[in-house]
Design a protein around this motif. Structure first.
Motif, PDB file in Angstrom:
ATOM      1  N   VAL A 155      35.382 -78.290  43.918  1.00  0.00           N
ATOM      2  CA  VAL A 155      36.559 -78.926  44.497  1.00  0.00           C
ATOM      3  C   VAL A 155      36.479 -78.884  46.019  1.00  0.00           C
ATOM      4  O   VAL A 155      36.780 -79.873  46.701  1.00  0.00           O
ATOM      5  CB  VAL A 155      37.846 -78.227  43.991  1.00  0.00           C
ATOM      6  CG1 VAL A 155      39.035 -78.587  44.869  1.00  0.00           C
ATOM      7  CG2 VAL A 155      38.142 -78.625  42.551  1.00  0.00           C
ATOM      8  N   LEU A 158      45.659 -85.580  43.967  1.00  0.00           N
ATOM      9  CA  LEU A 158      44.381 -86.282  44.062  1.00  0.00           C
ATOM     10  C   LEU A 158      44.582 -87.642  44.736  1.00  0.00           C
ATOM     11  O   LEU A 158      43.819 -88.032  45.628  1.00  0.00           O
ATOM     12  CB  LEU A 158      43.793 -86.468  42.660  1.00  0.00           C
ATOM     13  CG  LEU A 158      42.368 -86.994  42.601  1.00  0.00           C
ATOM     14  CD1 LEU A 158      41.408 -85.968  43.162  1.00  0.00           C
ATOM     15  CD2 LEU A 158      41.969 -87.350  41.176  1.00  0.00           C
ATOM     16  N   ALA A 164      45.015 -76.674  44.526  1.00  0.00           N
ATOM     17  CA  ALA A 164      43.966 -76.647  43.505  1.00  0.00           C
ATOM     18  C   ALA A 164      43.749 -75.221  43.013  1.00  0.00           C
ATOM     19  O   ALA A 164      43.611 -74.982  41.809  1.00  0.00           O
ATOM     20  CB  ALA A 164      42.676 -77.244  44.052  1.00  0.00           C
ATOM     21  N   TYR A 217      46.594 -74.250  40.800  1.00  0.00           N
ATOM     22  CA  TYR A 217      46.520 -75.024  39.559  1.00  0.00           C
ATOM     23  C   TYR A 217      45.456 -74.440  38.629  1.00  0.00           C
ATOM     24  O   TYR A 217      45.698 -74.228  37.438  1.00  0.00           O
ATOM     25  CB  TYR A 217      46.170 -76.467  39.938  1.00  0.00           C
ATOM     26  CG  TYR A 217      46.519 -77.521  38.936  1.00  0.00           C
ATOM     27  CD1 TYR A 217      47.832 -77.772  38.585  1.00  0.00           C
ATOM     28  CD2 TYR A 217      45.527 -78.309  38.362  1.00  0.00           C
ATOM     29  CE1 TYR A 217      48.152 -78.766  37.687  1.00  0.00           C
ATOM     30  CE2 TYR A 217      45.840 -79.301  37.469  1.00  0.00           C
ATOM     31  CZ  TYR A 217      47.154 -79.536  37.130  1.00  0.00           C
ATOM     32  OH  TYR A 217      47.458 -80.529  36.248  1.00  0.00           O
ATOM     33  N   VAL A 218      44.266 -74.185  39.194  1.00  0.00           N
ATOM     34  CA  VAL A 218      43.176 -73.627  38.390  1.00  0.00           C
ATOM     35  C   VAL A 218      43.559 -72.248  37.864  1.00  0.00           C
ATOM     36  O   VAL A 218      43.334 -71.914  36.698  1.00  0.00           O
ATOM     37  CB  VAL A 218      41.873 -73.557  39.226  1.00  0.00           C
ATOM     38  CG1 VAL A 218      40.819 -72.730  38.522  1.00  0.00           C
ATOM     39  CG2 VAL A 218      41.350 -74.956  39.483  1.00  0.00           C
ATOM     40  N   ASP A 240      36.343 -81.715  34.504  1.00  0.00           N
ATOM     41  CA  ASP A 240      37.028 -80.450  34.827  1.00  0.00           C
ATOM     42  C   ASP A 240      37.389 -80.375  36.304  1.00  0.00           C
ATOM     43  O   ASP A 240      38.456 -79.905  36.669  1.00  0.00           O
ATOM     44  CB  ASP A 240      36.131 -79.250  34.471  1.00  0.00           C
ATOM     45  CG  ASP A 240      36.122 -78.978  32.981  1.00  0.00           C
ATOM     46  OD1 ASP A 240      36.997 -79.531  32.289  1.00  0.00           O
ATOM     47  OD2 ASP A 240      35.247 -78.228  32.516  1.00  0.00           O
ATOM     48  N   VAL A 241      36.448 -80.835  37.158  1.00  0.00           N
ATOM     49  CA  VAL A 241      36.692 -80.762  38.599  1.00  0.00           C
ATOM     50  C   VAL A 241      37.888 -81.628  38.976  1.00  0.00           C
ATOM     51  O   VAL A 241      38.773 -81.208  39.718  1.00  0.00           O
ATOM     52  CB  VAL A 241      35.438 -81.201  39.380  1.00  0.00           C
ATOM     53  CG1 VAL A 241      35.757 -81.337  40.864  1.00  0.00           C
ATOM     54  CG2 VAL A 241      34.317 -80.202  39.162  1.00  0.00           C
ATOM     55  N   PHE A 242      37.929 -82.849  38.419  1.00  0.00           N
ATOM     56  CA  PHE A 242      39.037 -83.736  38.778  1.00  0.00           C
ATOM     57  C   PHE A 242      40.347 -83.291  38.136  1.00  0.00           C
ATOM     58  O   PHE A 242      41.425 -83.649  38.591  1.00  0.00           O
ATOM     59  CB  PHE A 242      38.706 -85.182  38.415  1.00  0.00           C
ATOM     60  CG  PHE A 242      37.724 -85.784  39.367  1.00  0.00           C
ATOM     61  CD1 PHE A 242      38.155 -86.353  40.547  1.00  0.00           C
ATOM     62  CD2 PHE A 242      36.359 -85.730  39.112  1.00  0.00           C
ATOM     63  CE1 PHE A 242      37.255 -86.888  41.448  1.00  0.00           C
ATOM     64  CE2 PHE A 242      35.447 -86.254  39.998  1.00  0.00           C
ATOM     65  CZ  PHE A 242      35.890 -86.825  41.177  1.00  0.00           C
ATOM     66  N   LEU A 243      40.233 -82.487  37.062  1.00  0.00           N
ATOM     67  CA  LEU A 243      41.448 -81.971  36.441  1.00  0.00           C
ATOM     68  C   LEU A 243      41.994 -80.766  37.198  1.00  0.00           C
ATOM     69  O   LEU A 243      43.025 -80.216  36.836  1.00  0.00           O
ATOM     70  CB  LEU A 243      41.170 -81.594  34.979  1.00  0.00           C
ATOM     71  CG  LEU A 243      40.969 -82.782  34.055  1.00  0.00           C
ATOM     72  CD1 LEU A 243      40.534 -82.330  32.683  1.00  0.00           C
ATOM     73  CD2 LEU A 243      42.239 -83.596  33.962  1.00  0.00           C
ATOM     74  N   ALA A 244      41.293 -80.338  38.261  1.00  0.00           N
ATOM     75  CA  ALA A 244      41.775 -79.203  39.041  1.00  0.00           C
ATOM     76  C   ALA A 244      42.854 -79.618  40.033  1.00  0.00           C
ATOM     77  O   ALA A 244      43.347 -78.782  40.781  1.00  0.00           O
ATOM     78  CB  ALA A 244      40.617 -78.522  39.772  1.00  0.00           C
ATOM     79  N   PHE A 245      43.178 -80.902  40.085  1.00  0.00           N
ATOM     80  CA  PHE A 245      44.281 -81.357  40.940  1.00  0.00           C
ATOM     81  C   PHE A 245      45.364 -81.981  40.070  1.00  0.00           C
ATOM     82  O   PHE A 245      45.042 -82.703  39.138  1.00  0.00           O
ATOM     83  CB  PHE A 245      43.835 -82.485  41.879  1.00  0.00           C
ATOM     84  CG  PHE A 245      42.668 -82.182  42.732  1.00  0.00           C
ATOM     85  CD1 PHE A 245      42.846 -81.599  43.979  1.00  0.00           C
ATOM     86  CD2 PHE A 245      41.396 -82.515  42.322  1.00  0.00           C
ATOM     87  CE1 PHE A 245      41.758 -81.362  44.789  1.00  0.00           C
ATOM     88  CE2 PHE A 245      40.308 -82.267  43.125  1.00  0.00           C
ATOM     89  CZ  PHE A 245      40.491 -81.687  44.358  1.00  0.00           C
ATOM     90  N   ILE A 255      34.523 -74.175  39.618  1.00  0.00           N
ATOM     91  CA  ILE A 255      35.321 -75.404  39.772  1.00  0.00           C
ATOM     92  C   ILE A 255      35.893 -75.478  41.185  1.00  0.00           C
ATOM     93  O   ILE A 255      35.822 -76.513  41.842  1.00  0.00           O
ATOM     94  CB  ILE A 255      36.442 -75.454  38.715  1.00  0.00           C
ATOM     95  CG1 ILE A 255      35.842 -75.755  37.349  1.00  0.00           C
ATOM     96  CG2 ILE A 255      37.480 -76.517  39.084  1.00  0.00           C
ATOM     97  CD1 ILE A 255      36.841 -75.873  36.245  1.00  0.00           C
TER      98      ILE A 255
END
Lengths: 299, 317
Positions: free
Chosen positions: B21, A144, B291, B294-295, A134-139, B17
């Motif tokens: 991040v 990234l 970010a 996006y979130v 989830d964290v890496f999908l936030a970019f 999140i």
């Protein structure tokens, strides 16, 4: 938005369909779309692989005035420093190909590993791994990659690892749900009751039954890898040597003189466009064959 | 109310999140070979000068303390100075984020109705030539990287065949005073996101057109036009809404290459410039901004998805 597709051979309780991969490829090849995709891809790959051997000159040789579109004896004129555009185009495809292939291999491999671990752990490991993705999908993937390319000197390996890092969580999500789907089937339970070790179940029973979505992911991620690798080259961040011929770098160097001499940009852009369309057509064909229906590929 | 709780929970997840991040973005800068002071001063800096700048930037403090200072500055909007221009990062963001939002908003406003119409039209002509052409066209467009589409548009409409629009943005005046520069970047972004929405709309419309209530409406003698607009389309838009949301989030990444290509003064171009200059404070702030956007948009897409799907709304998910 992949409504991704259960693996083929969804007979449910029947024994594992170990040999589904060749069948899947054959079925997808039956569609005109996959064949067209394969033909386009092979054409571009042939240009990239054979190109360096048939190129008329050296890739760094200066043969004329800079940015000249009409030079006698040269097919597409010269680039920003007076090198032959056609020669550089023929030399410049191979780097895009092997970089994208490695990005796909590392990214899909890592994603698959995470999926096999998480989808068949039934413990907190699953939760931790999925929250990490989830964290890496936030970019967005490109952002990234840029973060890490700013920190580490751009090189072929940083490009491969950063692009793969963008793929892995996305692949992991899709493949985890495929693994979860298989993990509940009877033959997995029977393997469990025989006391097989978890990794041997993962590799022996789960992996052979998720090859459908896995191949779709490979095709899809290859398409995105080509776009990202060439895109990073276009930004001047692909980590290749400055004077190396590379389709992405050619676009970056040529864009300022685009109005007077479009060929250093148009040739690689066309090749990259054809390549991504080709690989995506193949991925779409495999996805349709795997689903056995009219399903379509999405992000 | 269940929905309020659900939105609250998703918001909390989004906040967690973003916190992780921020750890990642900050932690990445710790991995920078050499340190930020050397990045600012260059290789030939004297040791004394380095020590001064290190003290100024608090580089000698322990990492957790520096993280806390950075994060609290971030929350209060004090984003530090660019190591290149020495100007406050917040000013750079203020100038650029409006431009990027403008670009994304126009792209979204054009792409959404266009793809809903095209998707429905294609579904109504199922398995006819128009439907196949749309399917193939969207598949091809969905494969192409944005910069390929953008360069093709520039060649056709700006420098090569036709000279209708400027190929790049002029830096001497605000974007709004040269609206024609928006056309090609917007078109590029529209062509990047519209294929996915079109394909989703087509698939959903096919399902809806095949459902019992549409058959019933037709059997009741309701005119076809009204069957379509009063019964079919409203029921198809729900599932598509989530895809629209995800595509809008995708724009946040799409602007990086598109803004660079058109020299459009937005956040995406700012990120590329910051990477090239290794301007870490600017890069950290811009990446956190993307970010967060996006979130947030993903969260909205999630909520819309739940709102339009009764099965999810009742909390089975």
């Amino acid at each position: 938005m992949s409504a991704l597709v259960p693996p083929a051979g969804d007979g449910g309780v029947t024994a594992p369909v170990a040999g589904q991969t060749p069948g899947l490829l054959r079925r997808s090849l039956a569609t005109g779309r996959t064949r067209a995709g394969l033909a386009i891809t092979m054409l571009v790959v042939a240009v990239a692989v054979v190109g360096p051997f048939v190129a008329p000159g050296g890739e760094t040789a200066i043969v004329g005035p800079p940015n000249a579109s009409e030079v006698p004896g040269l097919l597409f004129g010269t680039d920003v420093t007076g090198r032959d555009v056609w020669t550089r185009f023929l030399h410049g495809g191979i780097s895009v190909l092997w970089l994208s292939a490695l990005c796909t291999l590392v990214g899909v491999g890592a994603g698959l590993l995470i999926a096999l671990l998480a989808g068949y752990s039934r413990t907190w490991v699953d939760e931790v791994l999925m929250r990490t993705t989830d964290v890496f999908l936030a970019f967005p993937a490109i952002v990234l990659a840029l973060l890490f390319l700013a920190i580490f000197q751009p090189s072929a390996w940083t490009v491969i690892l950063t692009v793969a890092l963008g793929h892995a969580p996305r692949v992991a999500r899709v493949m985890r749900s495929a693994v979860l789907d298989v993990a509940g089937r009877d033959y997995v339970r029977s393997a469990e009751s025989m006391g097989l070790r978890r990794w041997s179940i993962r590799l022996g029973d789960l992996l052979p039954n998720v090859t459908g979505p896995l191949m779709v992911e490979c095709g899809l991620r290859l398409t995105y890898s080509i776009g990202l690798v060439a895109g990073l080259g276009f930004l001047g961040l692909s980590g290749l040597a400055i004077d190396q011929a590379d389709w992405g770098l050619m676009i970056n160097e040529g864009r300022t003189a685009f109005t007077v001499q479009p060929w250093p940009v148009l040739l690689p852009v066309t090749a990259i466009g054809l390549l991504t369309v080709g690989t995506n057509l193949i991925a779409d064909g495999i996805a349709r064959a795997a689903a056995g229906t009219d399903r379509e590929v999405g992000e | 109310m269940a929905l309020g709780r659900l939105v609250g929970r998703r918001l909390a997840v989004g906040a967690v999140i973003l916190f992780v991040v921020s750890l990642l973005v900050f932690g990445a800068s710790l991995l920078l070979p050499g340190d930020a002071a050397r990045a600012v001063l260059g290789r030939s800096a004297s040791p004394d000068r380095l020590a001064v700048v290190r003290a100024q930037m608090h580089l000698d403090d322990p990492a957790p303390q520096r993280y806390l200072a950075w994060a609290s500055d971030l929350v209060t909007g004090d984003l530090g100075n660019s190591t290149v221009s020495q100007e406050p990062v917040i000013e750079l963001i203020a100038g650029r984020s409006g431009n990027s939002l403008l670009l994304m908003a126009i792209a979204a406003l054009v792409a959404t109705p266009l793809s809903l119409l095209l998707g429905s039209w294609s579904a109504l002509r199922r398995d006819q030539l128009a439907d196949h052409a749309t399917a193939l066209g969207t598949l091809v467009l969905a494969s192409l990287p944005e910069f390929v589409v953008g360069i093709a548009l520039i060649y056709v409409f700006a420098t090569g065949l036709l000279q209708w629009f400027p190929p790049v943005v002029s830096t001497t005046m605000p974007v709004l005073e040269q609206p024609s520069v928006l056309v090609l970047p917007v078109a590029t972004l529209v062509l990047a996101v519209a294929p996915y929405i079109t394909r989703m709309m087509r698939a959903t419309m096919l399902e809806v057109l095949d459902s019992d209530f549409v058959h019933q409406a037709r059997l009741n003698g309701i005119p076809e036009r009204s069957v379509l607009w009063r019964h079919a389309v409203p029921n198809a838009i729900g599932p598509v809404a989530q895809v629209i949301g995800l595509q809008l989030a995708y724009l946040a990444g799409g602007i990086v290459l598109v803004e660079f290509l058109f020299a459009y003064p937005g956040i995406g171009q700012g990120i590329v410039e910051a990477v090239n200059a290794r301007d870490i404070p600017t890069l950290q702030a811009l990446i956190m901004l993307i970010a967060a956007f996006y979130v947030l948009v993903n969260l909205l897409a999630d909520v819309v998805g739940v709102l339009t799907n009764p099965r999810l709304r009742t909390g089975v998910a």
